[in-house]
Motif scaffolding. Structure first.
Motif, PDB file in Angstrom:
ATOM      1  N   GLY A 199      17.207  11.615  54.016  1.00 41.36           N
ATOM      2  CA  GLY A 199      15.978  12.360  54.200  1.00 41.36           C
ATOM      3  C   GLY A 199      15.814  12.906  55.614  1.00 41.36           C
ATOM      4  N   VAL A 200      16.209  12.121  56.608  1.00 36.50           N
ATOM      5  CA  VAL A 200      16.073  12.545  58.001  1.00 36.50           C
ATOM      6  C   VAL A 200      17.117  13.599  58.364  1.00 36.50           C
ATOM      7  N   LEU A 201      18.346  13.411  57.908  1.00 36.62           N
ATOM      8  CA  LEU A 201      19.453  14.278  58.308  1.00 36.62           C
ATOM      9  C   LEU A 201      19.612  15.507  57.418  1.00 36.62           C
ATOM     10  N   GLY A 202      19.243  15.406  56.161  1.00 30.35           N
ATOM     11  CA  GLY A 202      19.578  16.453  55.208  1.00 30.35           C
ATOM     12  C   GLY A 202      20.984  16.244  54.681  1.00 30.35           C
ATOM     13  N   SER A 288      11.733  13.069  51.171  1.00 32.40           N
ATOM     14  CA  SER A 288      12.524  14.049  51.940  1.00 32.40           C
ATOM     15  C   SER A 288      13.911  14.299  51.359  1.00 32.40           C
ATOM     16  N   THR A 289      14.181  13.833  50.120  1.00 36.61           N
ATOM     17  CA  THR A 289      15.506  14.049  49.524  1.00 36.61           C
ATOM     18  C   THR A 289      15.449  14.880  48.245  1.00 36.61           C
ATOM     19  N   GLY A 290      14.332  15.521  47.960  1.00 36.47           N
ATOM     20  CA  GLY A 290      14.242  16.358  46.768  1.00 36.47           C
ATOM     21  C   GLY A 290      15.317  17.433  46.762  1.00 36.47           C
ATOM     22  N   GLY A 291      15.945  17.641  45.605  1.00 30.46           N
ATOM     23  CA  GLY A 291      17.006  18.631  45.476  1.00 30.46           C
ATOM     24  C   GLY A 291      18.391  18.108  45.805  1.00 30.46           C
ATOM     25  N   THR A 292      18.480  16.822  46.179  1.00 35.62           N
ATOM     26  CA  THR A 292      19.776  16.204  46.473  1.00 35.62           C
ATOM     27  C   THR A 292      19.939  14.971  45.601  1.00 35.62           C
ATOM     28  N   PHE A 293      21.099  14.815  45.018  1.00 36.38           N
ATOM     29  CA  PHE A 293      21.414  13.701  44.132  1.00 36.38           C
ATOM     30  C   PHE A 293      22.438  12.825  44.849  1.00 36.38           C
ATOM     31  N   MET A 294      21.982  11.661  45.330  1.00 41.38           N
ATOM     32  CA  MET A 294      22.915  10.711  45.949  1.00 41.38           C
ATOM     33  C   MET A 294      23.517   9.860  44.836  1.00 41.38           C
ATOM     34  N   MET A 295      24.798  10.027  44.596  1.00 41.94           N
ATOM     35  CA  MET A 295      25.410   9.434  43.422  1.00 41.94           C
ATOM     36  C   MET A 295      26.326   8.259  43.760  1.00 41.94           C
ATOM     37  N   LEU A 296      26.506   7.448  42.738  1.00 45.29           N
ATOM     38  CA  LEU A 296      27.545   6.439  42.708  1.00 45.29           C
ATOM     39  C   LEU A 296      27.995   6.328  41.267  1.00 45.29           C
ATOM     40  N   SER A 297      29.175   5.794  41.073  1.00 46.25           N
ATOM     41  CA  SER A 297      29.715   5.690  39.723  1.00 46.25           C
ATOM     42  C   SER A 297      30.473   4.389  39.583  1.00 46.25           C
ATOM     43  N   ASP A 298      30.197   3.672  38.500  1.00 42.76           N
ATOM     44  CA  ASP A 298      30.988   2.491  38.170  1.00 42.76           C
ATOM     45  C   ASP A 298      32.239   2.944  37.425  1.00 42.76           C
ATOM     46  N   SER A 299      33.365   2.414  37.833  1.00 41.84           N
ATOM     47  CA  SER A 299      34.610   2.833  37.196  1.00 41.84           C
ATOM     48  C   SER A 299      35.549   1.639  37.068  1.00 41.84           C
ATOM     49  N   PHE A 300      36.595   1.809  36.272  1.00 38.75           N
ATOM     50  CA  PHE A 300      37.609   0.779  36.072  1.00 38.75           C
ATOM     51  C   PHE A 300      38.984   1.417  36.226  1.00 38.75           C
ATOM     52  N   GLY A 301      39.921   0.634  36.721  1.00 38.72           N
ATOM     53  CA  GLY A 301      41.276   1.118  36.886  1.00 38.72           C
ATOM     54  C   GLY A 301      42.288   0.159  36.286  1.00 38.72           C
ATOM     55  N   LEU A 302      43.556   0.408  36.599  1.00 40.65           N
ATOM     56  CA  LEU A 302      44.665  -0.375  36.055  1.00 40.65           C
ATOM     57  C   LEU A 302      45.499  -0.927  37.208  1.00 40.65           C
ATOM     58  N   PRO A 303      45.314  -2.213  37.548  1.00 40.37           N
ATOM     59  CA  PRO A 303      46.129  -2.801  38.612  1.00 40.37           C
ATOM     60  C   PRO A 303      47.600  -2.861  38.218  1.00 40.37           C
ATOM     61  N   LYS A 304      48.465  -2.692  39.169  1.00 40.48           N
ATOM     62  CA  LYS A 304      49.897  -2.796  38.905  1.00 40.48           C
ATOM     63  C   LYS A 304      50.258  -4.234  38.533  1.00 40.48           C
ATOM     64  N   GLY A 305      51.158  -4.360  37.574  1.00 42.73           N
ATOM     65  CA  GLY A 305      51.711  -5.664  37.249  1.00 42.73           C
ATOM     66  C   GLY A 305      50.920  -6.522  36.296  1.00 42.73           C
ATOM     67  N   LYS A 358      23.097  18.108  37.177  1.00 39.14           N
ATOM     68  CA  LYS A 358      23.706  19.423  36.980  1.00 39.14           C
ATOM     69  C   LYS A 358      23.215  20.464  37.980  1.00 39.14           C
ATOM     70  N   SER A 359      22.028  20.241  38.583  1.00 37.12           N
ATOM     71  CA  SER A 359      21.431  21.283  39.415  1.00 37.12           C
ATOM     72  C   SER A 359      21.325  20.930  40.893  1.00 37.12           C
ATOM     73  N   ASN A 360      21.297  19.652  41.237  1.00 42.32           N
ATOM     74  CA  ASN A 360      21.094  19.238  42.623  1.00 42.32           C
ATOM     75  C   ASN A 360      22.376  19.293  43.442  1.00 42.32           C
ATOM     76  N   LYS A 361      22.217  19.282  44.758  1.00 38.58           N
ATOM     77  CA  LYS A 361      23.359  19.110  45.642  1.00 38.58           C
ATOM     78  C   LYS A 361      23.778  17.643  45.594  1.00 38.58           C
ATOM     79  N   ILE A 362      25.062  17.392  45.503  1.00 32.96           N
ATOM     80  CA  ILE A 362      25.569  16.034  45.315  1.00 32.96           C
ATOM     81  C   ILE A 362      26.090  15.465  46.626  1.00 32.96           C
ATOM     82  N   VAL A 363      25.650  14.246  46.957  1.00 32.49           N
ATOM     83  CA  VAL A 363      26.225  13.479  48.063  1.00 32.49           C
ATOM     84  C   VAL A 363      26.524  12.078  47.544  1.00 32.49           C
ATOM     85  N   GLY A 364      27.350  11.349  48.275  1.00 34.87           N
ATOM     86  CA  GLY A 364      27.744  10.019  47.845  1.00 34.87           C
ATOM     87  C   GLY A 364      26.990   8.920  48.567  1.00 34.87           C
TER      88      GLY A 364
END
Length: 411
Positions: A199-202, A288-305, A358-364
């Motif tokens: 909100g402070v930085l944009g 102060s963050t309207g129009g911005t979507f701060m996202m995170l996502s839960d995901s899974f992967g495949l460890p080697k071995g 779908k419409s907001n600016k995306i940040v992580g």
């Protein structure tokens, strides 16, 4: 042709029903988030009834405890078959760069996911030519929750800026609301900080913190801590003793007016507290963050071995499927990572979040692993402790920059 297709279908069905073995799923989803995970496990068991599924959940701290156990297992040569991880730098900066994960690019191609997930999300999952995990959802970090009936009673509106928030805070204290902002344990304080920082930085300057173009001790970034301190003055003094759910409860029960928390809070309020979105609880972007979507996502992967590689691949296929995502996300309080989900299955809050996605600016998110490697985020708690003990914005900013230099953040 018809006989060939029937034979192919029979073979596919046989491979599903005859799949055997074991599958260990490692996550931090428990308690109020457990039903969403269970929906996925039930779907998997329906497809592969002969596979023993082990739900290896480690509770507490938005994954802090689970990541500690995971580190011990990965370094000890005993990786889980598949583990929950925040998409982005949390996985890539720790286990992908260490050569401990399998590239899933071929799975993305065979499942047609390159056209089902947004390019920006796939970019976040990618490194060095590979794609390293399967996202099951999208969460929003920068959400402010409130009780509509209590705001009407107090005669205030959801503040749109941090300046308005501080004014509203003073108004509420004058009406006898001791702590207008409900806050919980340490990680939730860091979660609040990233919304204040955005909100402070944009969005552009916020992103520049993580790519190294803006120093943490630049005056613009130091100002984040000054505002953060003022916001903390509106919060409950017993925050360290509360879980995020208990902080949410204080808003629902009318003890506090606002709570800044990710939209898993919607899952908790709908699934556990049985509240109706828009009536039992309301929401708005954090100030102060309207129009911005701060996202995170839960995901899974495949460890080697891992021993149960085939079972893991079947699990990942389920996670990335429309069926899997539409079973999981309405219960979790998140939206599908896919762009073709059936929104009729989602409540009013989640439909709102999907429109903003779908419409907001995306940040992580920092706290939830998207924008900085764990080598930085794990040390950010120390920066927070420096500030909380001293209320010295410059000292906290210098400490953050020292960690950024140490881990070569943005390089």
């Amino acid at each position: 042709m018809r006989k060939w297709l029937l034979a192919l279908a029979a073979t596919a069905l046989a491979s599903v029903s005859l799949a055997q073995g074991k599958l260990e799923i490692f996550s931090w989803w428990a308690g109020d988030e457990g039903p969403a995970l269970q929906a996925l496990l039930d779907l998997y068991k329906k497809k592969y009834p002969n596979v023993e599924v082990v739900n290896a959940t480690v509770t507490g701290g938005s994954g802090v405890n689970a990541r500690a156990v995971l580190k011990t297992r990965m370094l000890g040569g005993d990786p889980p078959d598949s583990f929950q991880v925040h998409a982005g730098q949390e996985l890539i900066g720790t286990w992908v760069v260490a050569g401990r994960m399998e590239d899933l690019s071929s799975l993305y191609k065979s499942e047609g996911w390159l056209t089902k997930f947004p390019k920006g999300l796939i970019d976040l999952l990618s490194y060095n030519g590979g794609i390293w995990s399967v996202p099951v959802n999208i969460h929003r970090s920068n959400v402010m929750w409130y009780n509509p009936a209590k705001l009407r009673e107090w005669g205030v509106q959801p503040p749109k800026t941090w300046a308005e928030f501080l004014t509203t805070c003073a108004t509420l204290k004058g009406k006898g609301v001791e702590a207008p902002l409900a806050l919980g344990e340490a990680w939730t304080q860091q979660h609040l900080w990233e919304s204040v920082a955005l909100g402070v930085l944009g969005p552009d300057s916020y992103a520049n913190l993580w790519n190294g173009k803006l120093k943490f001790n630049d005056p613009k970034a130091v100002a984040v801590w000054d505002t953060f301190g003022k916001v903390l003055d509106c919060a409950n003094k017993d925050a360290s003793g509360l879980s995020w759910q208990q902080a949410t409860d204080r808003v629902v029960q009318g003890q506090s007016a606002f709570n800044i928390m990710g939209d898993w809070a919607a899952g908790y309020m709908v699934t556990t507290l049985k509240l109706k979105p828009g009536e039992g609880f309301g929401w708005a972007p954090s100030p102060s963050t309207g129009g911005t979507f701060m996202m995170l996502s839960d995901s899974f992967g495949l460890p080697k071995g891992v021993k149960n590689r085939t079972q893991v691949l079947n699990w990942l296929k389920l996670l990335g499927s429309k069926e899997g995502q539409d079973a999981f996300n309405p219960l979790k309080g998140s939206i599908a990572a896919r762009t073709d989900s059936d929104l009729s299955k989602y409540n009013a809050y989640l439909q709102s979040a999907a429109r903003d996605w779908k419409s907001n600016k995306i940040v992580g998110s920092l706290v939830h692993g998207a924008v900085a490697p764990e080598s930085f985020s794990s040390q950010f708690g120390t920066v927070m402790e420096i500030y909380l003990s001293s209320k010295n914005a410059r000292a906290a900013a210098n400490a953050a920059q020292a960690i950024a230099d140490q881990v070569r953040l943005g390089r």
